[in-house]
Design a protein around this motif. Structure first.
Motif, PDB file in Angstrom:
ATOM      1  N   THR A  43       0.836  -1.210   0.000  1.00 48.24           N
ATOM      2  CA  THR A  43       0.000   0.000   0.000  1.00 48.24           C
ATOM      3  C   THR A  43       0.866   1.253   0.000  1.00 48.24           C
ATOM      4  OG1 THR A  43      -0.240  -0.043   2.403  1.00 48.24           O
ATOM      5  CG2 THR A  43      -1.955  -1.129   1.123  1.00 48.24           C
ATOM      6  N   LEU A  44       2.008   1.214   0.708  1.00 42.53           N
ATOM      7  CA  LEU A  44       2.925   2.363   0.675  1.00 42.53           C
ATOM      8  C   LEU A  44       3.468   2.588  -0.732  1.00 42.53           C
ATOM      9  CD1 LEU A  44       5.039   1.942   3.926  1.00 42.53           C
ATOM     10  CD2 LEU A  44       3.401   3.748   3.404  1.00 42.53           C
ATOM     11  N   VAL A  45       3.874   1.519  -1.390  1.00 43.67           N
ATOM     12  CA  VAL A  45       4.445   1.630  -2.731  1.00 43.67           C
ATOM     13  C   VAL A  45       3.385   2.083  -3.731  1.00 43.67           C
ATOM     14  CG1 VAL A  45       5.452   0.306  -4.628  1.00 43.67           C
ATOM     15  CG2 VAL A  45       6.303   0.010  -2.307  1.00 43.67           C
ATOM     16  N   GLU A  46       2.175   1.562  -3.626  1.00 50.31           N
ATOM     17  CA  GLU A  46       1.123   1.938  -4.571  1.00 50.31           C
ATOM     18  C   GLU A  46       0.677   3.383  -4.377  1.00 50.31           C
ATOM     19  OE1 GLU A  46      -1.029  -2.287  -5.591  1.00 50.31           O
ATOM     20  OE2 GLU A  46      -1.791  -1.148  -3.905  1.00 50.31           O
ATOM     21  N   VAL A  48      13.069  -3.799  -1.178  1.00 54.29           N
ATOM     22  CA  VAL A  48      12.290  -3.216  -2.266  1.00 54.29           C
ATOM     23  C   VAL A  48      13.232  -3.043  -3.444  1.00 54.29           C
ATOM     24  CG1 VAL A  48      10.880  -1.268  -3.046  1.00 54.29           C
ATOM     25  CG2 VAL A  48      10.786  -1.981  -0.653  1.00 54.29           C
ATOM     26  N   GLY A  49      12.794  -3.455  -4.608  1.00 57.33           N
ATOM     27  CA  GLY A  49      13.612  -3.317  -5.802  1.00 57.33           C
ATOM     28  C   GLY A  49      12.757  -3.114  -7.032  1.00 57.33           C
ATOM     29  N   THR A  50      13.430  -2.813  -8.135  1.00 57.93           N
ATOM     30  CA  THR A  50      12.753  -2.597  -9.411  1.00 57.93           C
ATOM     31  C   THR A  50      13.208  -3.672 -10.385  1.00 57.93           C
ATOM     32  OG1 THR A  50      12.786  -0.232  -8.966  1.00 57.93           O
ATOM     33  CG2 THR A  50      12.331  -0.897 -11.223  1.00 57.93           C
ATOM     34  N   LEU A  51      12.238  -4.347 -10.990  1.00 59.00           N
ATOM     35  CA  LEU A  51      12.506  -5.410 -11.957  1.00 59.00           C
ATOM     36  C   LEU A  51      12.242  -4.844 -13.346  1.00 59.00           C
ATOM     37  CD1 LEU A  51      13.238  -8.449 -12.105  1.00 59.00           C
ATOM     38  CD2 LEU A  51      10.795  -8.923 -12.080  1.00 59.00           C
ATOM     39  N   ASP A  52      13.305  -4.705 -14.152  1.00 54.63           N
ATOM     40  CA  ASP A  52      13.137  -4.104 -15.481  1.00 54.63           C
ATOM     41  C   ASP A  52      12.662  -5.140 -16.498  1.00 54.63           C
ATOM     42  OD1 ASP A  52      15.394  -5.562 -16.307  1.00 54.63           O
ATOM     43  OD2 ASP A  52      16.729  -3.839 -16.148  1.00 54.63           O
ATOM     44  N   ILE A  59       6.055  -9.921  -3.275  1.00 60.03           N
ATOM     45  CA  ILE A  59       4.908  -9.348  -3.988  1.00 60.03           C
ATOM     46  C   ILE A  59       5.475  -8.500  -5.114  1.00 60.03           C
ATOM     47  CG2 ILE A  59       3.074  -7.616  -3.882  1.00 60.03           C
ATOM     48  CD1 ILE A  59       2.336  -8.553  -1.174  1.00 60.03           C
ATOM     49  N   ALA A  60       4.917  -8.657  -6.306  1.00 59.67           N
ATOM     50  CA  ALA A  60       5.298  -7.815  -7.445  1.00 59.67           C
ATOM     51  C   ALA A  60       4.158  -6.826  -7.694  1.00 59.67           C
ATOM     52  CB  ALA A  60       5.531  -8.669  -8.678  1.00 59.67           C
ATOM     53  N   VAL A  61       4.514  -5.558  -7.831  1.00 58.26           N
ATOM     54  CA  VAL A  61       3.520  -4.498  -8.001  1.00 58.26           C
ATOM     55  C   VAL A  61       3.770  -3.800  -9.327  1.00 58.26           C
ATOM     56  CG1 VAL A  61       2.595  -2.361  -7.036  1.00 58.26           C
ATOM     57  CG2 VAL A  61       3.455  -4.142  -5.506  1.00 58.26           C
ATOM     58  N   SER A  62       2.720  -3.731 -10.142  1.00 55.46           N
ATOM     59  CA  SER A  62       2.834  -2.963 -11.383  1.00 55.46           C
ATOM     60  C   SER A  62       2.199  -1.594 -11.145  1.00 55.46           C
ATOM     61  CB  SER A  62       2.138  -3.681 -12.538  1.00 55.46           C
ATOM     62  OG  SER A  62       0.769  -3.826 -12.271  1.00 55.46           O
ATOM     63  N   GLN A  63       2.796  -0.574 -11.733  1.00 56.95           N
ATOM     64  CA  GLN A  63       2.278   0.781 -11.587  1.00 56.95           C
ATOM     65  C   GLN A  63       1.917   1.326 -12.961  1.00 56.95           C
ATOM     66  OE1 GLN A  63       5.075   3.066  -9.315  1.00 56.95           O
ATOM     67  NE2 GLN A  63       5.176   1.548  -7.708  1.00 56.95           N
ATOM     68  N   ARG A  64       0.851   2.089 -13.007  1.00 54.91           N
ATOM     69  CA  ARG A  64       0.385   2.647 -14.276  1.00 54.91           C
ATOM     70  C   ARG A  64       1.457   3.473 -14.953  1.00 54.91           C
ATOM     71  NH1 ARG A  64      -4.355   5.005 -11.462  1.00 54.91           N
ATOM     72  NH2 ARG A  64      -5.436   3.143 -10.814  1.00 54.91           N
ATOM     73  N   GLY A  65       1.625   3.239 -16.239  1.00 53.07           N
ATOM     74  CA  GLY A  65       2.553   4.038 -17.028  1.00 53.07           C
ATOM     75  C   GLY A  65       4.014   3.658 -16.868  1.00 53.07           C
ATOM     76  N   LEU A 111       8.506  -3.380 -12.849  1.00 57.27           N
ATOM     77  CA  LEU A 111       7.711  -3.839 -11.717  1.00 57.27           C
ATOM     78  C   LEU A 111       8.448  -3.520 -10.428  1.00 57.27           C
ATOM     79  CD1 LEU A 111       6.721  -7.386 -13.005  1.00 57.27           C
ATOM     80  CD2 LEU A 111       5.282  -5.344 -12.978  1.00 57.27           C
ATOM     81  N   THR A 112       7.715  -3.193  -9.397  1.00 56.42           N
ATOM     82  CA  THR A 112       8.306  -3.024  -8.068  1.00 56.42           C
ATOM     83  C   THR A 112       8.186  -4.342  -7.345  1.00 56.42           C
ATOM     84  OG1 THR A 112       7.691  -0.694  -8.027  1.00 56.42           O
ATOM     85  CG2 THR A 112       8.212  -1.724  -5.921  1.00 56.42           C
ATOM     86  N   VAL A 113       9.294  -4.813  -6.793  1.00 56.82           N
ATOM     87  CA  VAL A 113       9.345  -6.074  -6.058  1.00 56.82           C
ATOM     88  C   VAL A 113       9.536  -5.753  -4.581  1.00 56.82           C
ATOM     89  CG1 VAL A 113      10.677  -8.182  -5.694  1.00 56.82           C
ATOM     90  CG2 VAL A 113      10.266  -7.348  -8.013  1.00 56.82           C
ATOM     91  N   ILE A 114       8.644  -6.286  -3.756  1.00 57.72           N
ATOM     92  CA  ILE A 114       8.717  -6.108  -2.316  1.00 57.72           C
ATOM     93  C   ILE A 114       8.883  -7.500  -1.719  1.00 57.72           C
ATOM     94  CG2 ILE A 114       7.544  -5.213  -0.279  1.00 57.72           C
ATOM     95  CD1 ILE A 114       5.734  -3.636  -2.265  1.00 57.72           C
TER      96      ILE A 114
END
Length: 160
Positions: free
Chosen positions: A46-49, A86-90, A143-149, A153-156
């Protein structure tokens, strides 16, 4: 049946009951602990989103990766005292750490892009999943989170 036979039978029944109850307790405790980690991941999601941040940049609510030294101490403000990763998966499947844990070793989860894409989404469609670490010493709930635009992906993740 002799008294000795009845006592042996009773002992076997008690032993089987203890073994079965031991496995049941282990399963129940493991399930409870995994559920607790999953709840922590949902809170972090929820923080990341709510506060998306660009890949490789420190989130405004997280100290940057470079703030910690090899001894685990951090820049002014003290240690973060967390196991959260927390990381970013390209798009190529490369995971870049944005926020690393203080309490665990510098282990990083191994998350494939295809698997993360299948699991990414809103909280109702992306349940946490298990992942190994690069070092092989740890396991993670992820958890993998996709964000609009954003294609990344953000990986938590939290170690289990």
């Amino acid at each position: 049946m002799t008294l000795r036979g009845r006592l042996a039978f009773a002992a076997v029944v008690v032993l089987v009951a203890l073994v079965i109850s031991g496995f049941a307790v282990l399963r129940l405790v493991r399930t409870s602990l995994v559920d607790s980690v999953d709840q922590q991941l949902e809170a972090a999601r929820t923080l990341v989103e709510r506060r998306p941040f660009p890949p490789g940049a420190a989130a405004p609510f997280l100290p940057p990766v470079g703030d910690q030294n090899t001894a685990g101490a951090t820049a002014p403000g003290g240690p973060r005292l967390t196991e959260l990763f927390v990381g970013t998966l390209d798009a190529d499947g490369h995971l870049t750490a944005t926020f690393t844990p203080d309490l665990a070793s510098n282990a990083q989860p191994v998350v494939g892009r295809a698997r993360a894409e299948r699991r990414a989404g809103s909280s109702t469609t992306s349940p946490p999943f298990d992942a190994a670490s690069r070092s092989g010493d740890h396991r993670f709930r992820v958890i993998a989170v996709s964000q609009r635009g954003v294609s990344d992906l953000t990986v938590i993740a939290l170690p289990t």
